[in-house]
Structure formats: structure tokens, C-alpha cells
Design a protein around this motif. Structure first.
Motif, mmCIF file in Angstrom:
data_model
loop_
_atom_site.group_PDB
_atom_site.id
_atom_site.type_symbol
_atom_site.label_atom_id
_atom_site.label_comp_id
_atom_site.label_asym_id
_atom_site.label_seq_id
_atom_site.Cartn_x
_atom_site.Cartn_y
_atom_site.Cartn_z
ATOM 1 N N SER A 1 0.823 -1.207 0.000
ATOM 2 C CA SER A 1 0.000 0.000 0.000
ATOM 3 C C SER A 1 0.857 1.257 0.000
ATOM 4 C CB SER A 1 -0.926 -0.008 1.219
ATOM 5 O OG SER A 1 -1.581 1.231 1.366
ATOM 6 N N GLN B 1 -2.183 2.305 -3.289
ATOM 7 C CA GLN B 1 -3.436 1.632 -3.628
ATOM 8 C C GLN B 1 -3.733 0.580 -2.557
ATOM 9 O OE1 GLN B 1 -5.475 2.425 -6.122
ATOM 10 N NE2 GLN B 1 -4.101 4.030 -6.861
ATOM 11 N N ILE C 1 -6.215 -1.316 -2.108
ATOM 12 C CA ILE C 1 -6.827 -2.545 -2.624
ATOM 13 C C ILE C 1 -5.746 -3.547 -3.026
ATOM 14 C CG2 ILE C 1 -8.297 -3.526 -4.409
ATOM 15 C CD1 ILE C 1 -9.784 -1.913 -2.325
ATOM 16 N N LEU D 1 -4.646 -5.465 -0.117
ATOM 17 C CA LEU D 1 -5.495 -6.603 0.236
ATOM 18 C C LEU D 1 -5.049 -7.871 -0.482
ATOM 19 C CD1 LEU D 1 -9.080 -5.011 0.127
ATOM 20 C CD2 LEU D 1 -7.780 -5.641 2.159
ATOM 21 N N LEU E 1 -7.880 2.532 4.158
ATOM 22 C CA LEU E 1 -9.095 2.271 3.389
ATOM 23 C C LEU E 1 -10.221 3.192 3.861
ATOM 24 C CD1 LEU E 1 -9.009 -1.624 3.365
ATOM 25 C CD2 LEU E 1 -8.948 -0.183 1.334
ATOM 26 N N ILE F 1 -14.057 -1.752 3.357
ATOM 27 C CA ILE F 1 -14.323 -2.915 2.521
ATOM 28 C C ILE F 1 -13.861 -4.203 3.191
ATOM 29 C CG2 ILE F 1 -12.131 -2.754 1.271
ATOM 30 C CD1 ILE F 1 -13.644 -3.639 -1.236
#
Length: 420
Positions: free
Chosen positions: A167, A172, A174, A177, A238, A261
Motif C-alpha cells: 500500500s 493503492q 486494494i 489486500l 481504506l 471494505i
């Protein structure tokens, strides 16, 4: 010709652990009520002010409420003993109601003269429970397949580390993740290779993996992340996403539906694992290789391959849980930041009797116990902070050693399978 004697049905073994444990805790609560009584009222604030529907605060008299809670706890302990005597087991609803009544009674006693923000207490509890739920789901999948996953702690920590680095580099979250899930898979792959292919004791492999991941991430943190913190250890947080209408429900709306999320994925993960495990062919095969691998082999199921891929899946789920510690809260990675969450998740697996729904409820209980100390510290409760720090671990011992009652792991859990 005389008839062959009919074998008497085997009596189901009774476990009195649950009623004894509930009785002990009811007595301890009674001692608190009668030997350390508190006067005044406790105020429960039900809404935070951001909901569309506002509820009025609820104030209750401390002594009367705690007395009623004590009587209810005593009745529930007696009911548990009755059910064990009659049906050999304590229903889950008795344990759930007992925990709820005990929590309400203790909060009323501890916060006498103060206000408890119910929404904040529940939201904080969920936040602390999310990595435990991911870890518990990973543990349930692995152990249902017949592999003891002691390495949940290492998978959570590897996920937290990888999510922070990826990250930070990409900006980013996502991608963080996906990287965390991959890191969990790598740790699980080592566990699966040694436990399934080379038949090494699964508990030993899990412990070694935990130590390895703690040492490796600690070394990389000191030697790589700290000198380059701006580049490698500034994870992007996030964003929270509020679901329209649902997020405006009083009490539960802000807690469940104003989340990141990661939390929403967790909701789907719990449902998918439960449905898949008990209502699909995948789940049937998974449970078969964990309960009776020889029988599964005779009907054409590749036992070791099934175990291997499901251990990898369990690692991916646990790795996702590690993201809560970094990108989930926008916090930089630090040494051993999971702080034993993997072992609490393993306790949730046992308390939940290797069932994804029950394990999730157990993880929520542990998260609540962990957050309780924060809430009571804020409102200035007289309960010693040292005692509150012990609460999550006391709850772990309580539920695993006492409340679980008769609990049976999958029959082949921890046992390597050698074909032929």
C-alpha cells in the motif's frame, strides 16, 4: 433357537463443564453485587447523534439492575445443569443469554454514575474482532480439512506487513489486500508442505512458522522499513463506506454499515464459508478428508491434494485479516503488532466447535472483552486497569476450559494421511 442379545444403546457422555463454569461465574458476580455494591444510576447512550433516528438514553438503577442480573445468571446456570442432566448438553442460547446478561450487569456496576456510549463500545468491539474472525475462519477451514493451523498468528502478521509495504509503494490499498492474501498463502504453503507431504508434526511446524514470521518481519522492519518509512511504511487507509438506509438504523447501523471494505468482505466470507462448508460439494469433500480420510480416498477423493489446497485457502483468509492492523486503520507496521491475535482466533475455533458461525460469535465476544478496557478507562471506572488488561485472556480461558462443554474436533484433525 435363542435370540441373540440386543446390545444396550450407548449412553451419551455428559459434560458438566458448562453448568459448573456458569455457576462459578454467577457466584463471582453475586460476590461483586453484595460485597462491593455501588449506588446511583448508569446511563446507556444508545445513539451517537449521526443516525437518522435518535433514541433516548436509558438510565438504570445500579443495585437493582445488578441484583436482577445476578438472579438471571443463577437461573441460567441452573437451566444449564437441567439440560445437561436431561439432554447431555447445554444449548447455545443459554450461553449467549448468560454472556449478554453478565455483560449488562458488569457494565452497569462498573459505570455507576457515568454514561456508556453503546454505539462506540460495539463499534470498537467489532473493529478488534475483525482480524479474529478472519483468523478463526482460516482455522475452521484448515482444521475441517484435517490440518491444525497453529500458524494463524504468522499469517496475520505476514498479511499486515505485506499490506503496509504494498500500500505504501503503490498508494493503492486494494492492492494491499491482494498482497496480504498472497502472503498468507505463502505461510500456509510452508505449513501444508511440511505437514502433508513430509509428515512433520503440525503443531511444531505451526509454532516454528510463527517464530519465523515474527523474526523475519521484525528484521525487515528494523533494517528496511524504519530507514525508509516514508516510502515503505506509510500505508494508505481504506475509506469507510456508509451503506444508504442501513447505516441510519439506530445502534446497529453505524456499527455494521459504516465500515471499510475489509469488514464488508468479512460478512460475505462468513456466509460463504458456512454455506460452502455445509451445503456444497466442496464442503462435503472438505469435511470428509478431515473426518474419515480413508473413506474419502475409497470414493476417489485425493485426500492430500484436498487438504493442501484448503490449507492455502485458509492462509489467504487469515492473511486478509492482517490488513486490519495496517491499511484497515491507516497505521504503520510495527513489530509483533498482531499481539497474539492468532492464538485468540484459534481459541475462537475451539469455542465455536469448528463451526464458522459459532467461531465468529466467539471472536466477537473476544473483541468485546478487549474493547471493554478502553471504554471503562475513558469513563473513569474504578476497575483496575491491570485487571481489564487480563479480561480478554480470562474470557479465553473461561470459554475454552469451561463453557465449551463436550467439544469434538474433526476425527482426523492433526493426523497425516498415508495412502495405502
Amino acid at each position: 433357537m435363542p435370540e441373540a442379545p440386543v446390545a444396550a444403546p450407548k449412553a451419551e457422555l455428559r459434560s458438566w463443564k458448562a453448568p459448573i463454569a456458569l455457576g462459578i461465574f454467577a457466584v463471582l458476580f453475586g460476590l461483586l453485587v453484595f460485597f462491593a455494591p455501588r449506588a446511583g444510576e448508569t446511563n446507556f447512550r444508545l445513539t451517537s447523534g449521526a443516525e437518522a433516528i435518535q433514541l433516548a438514553d436509558v438510565s438504570v438503577p445500579v443495585f437493582l439492575t445488578t441484583l436482577i442480573c445476578f438472579l438471571l445468571l443463577a437461573l441460567l446456570a441452573a437451566a444449564s445443569a437441567y439440560f445437561v442432566r436431561a439432554a447431555a448438553r447445554t444449548p447455545l442460547w443459554i450461553v449467549i443469554v448468560f454472556v449478554v446478561v453478565a455483560v449488562v450487569g458488569f457494565l452497569t456496576w462498573a459505570a455507576a454514575g457515568a454514561t456508556i456510549p453503546v454505539t462506540g463500545l460495539l463499534a470498537g468491539s467489532l473493529a478488534l474482532a475483525v482480524p479474529l474472525i478472519y483468523g478463526a475462519l482460516g482455522g475452521v477451514i484448515g482444521e475441517r480439512a484435517g490440518v491444525v493451523n497453529i500458524a494463524i498468528e504468522g499469517q496475520l502478521l505476514a498479511g499486515a506487513f505485506t499490506a503496509a509495504v504494498v500500500s505504501s509503494l503503490t498508494q493503492q490499498p486494494i492492492l494491499g489486500l491482494f498482497a496480504a492474501a498472497f502472503a498468507g498463502v505463502l505461510v500456509a504453503a510452508v505449513l501444508a508442505a511440511f505437514a502433508i507431504k513430509y509428515l512433520v508434526d503440525q503443531v511444531i511446524v505451526g509454532v516454528v512458522l510463527n517464530v519465523l514470521v515474527i523474526g523475519l518481519t521484525g528484521f525487515l522492519f528494523s533494517q528496511v522499513l524504519q530507514p525508509n518509512a516514508a516510502l515503505l511504511n506509510t500505508p494508505v487507509r481504506l475509506d469507510r463506506v456508509a451503506i444508504p438506509l442501513l447505516s441510519d438504523i439506530p445502534i446497529l447501523g453505524p456499527v455494521l454499515f459504516r465500515q471499510t471494505i475489509i469488514v464488508y468482505i468479512m460478512y460475505f466470507a462468513v456466509a460463504l464459508v458456512y454455506i460452502g462448508m455445509f451445503h456444497t460439494r466442496w464442503g462435503l469433500r472438505l469435511r470428509a478428508v478431515g473426518e474419515h480420510p480413508q473413506a474419502a480416498d475409497t470414493v476417489g477423493i485425493n485426500v492430500n491434494s484436498t487438504r493442501f489446497w484448503n490449507v492455502l485457502l485458509a492462509g489467504a483468509v487469515a492473511g486478509l485479516g492482517g490488513t486490519v492492523f495496517t491499511i484497515g486503520n491507516g497505521i504503520a507496521f510495527n513489530k509483533e503488532m498482531t499481539a497474539g491475535a492468532g492464538f485468540i482466533a484459534l481459541a475462537a475455533v475451539i469455542f465455536g466447535q469448528w463451526d464458522p458461525i459459532k467461531a465468529t460469535l466467539a471472536a466477537l465476544l473476544f473483541g468485546f472483552a478487549s474493547n471493554l478496557q478502553n471504554t471503562l478507562s475513558v469513563i473513569g471506572s474504578p476497575v483496575p486497569s491491570e485487571f481489564m488488561l487480563m479480561v480478554p485472556y480470562l474470557v479465553t480461558i473461561f470459554v475454552v476450559a469451561g463453557v465449551v462443554g463436550k467439544s469434538r474436533a474433526p476425527a482426523a484433525d492433526g493426523k497425516p494421511y498415508i495412502k495405502g
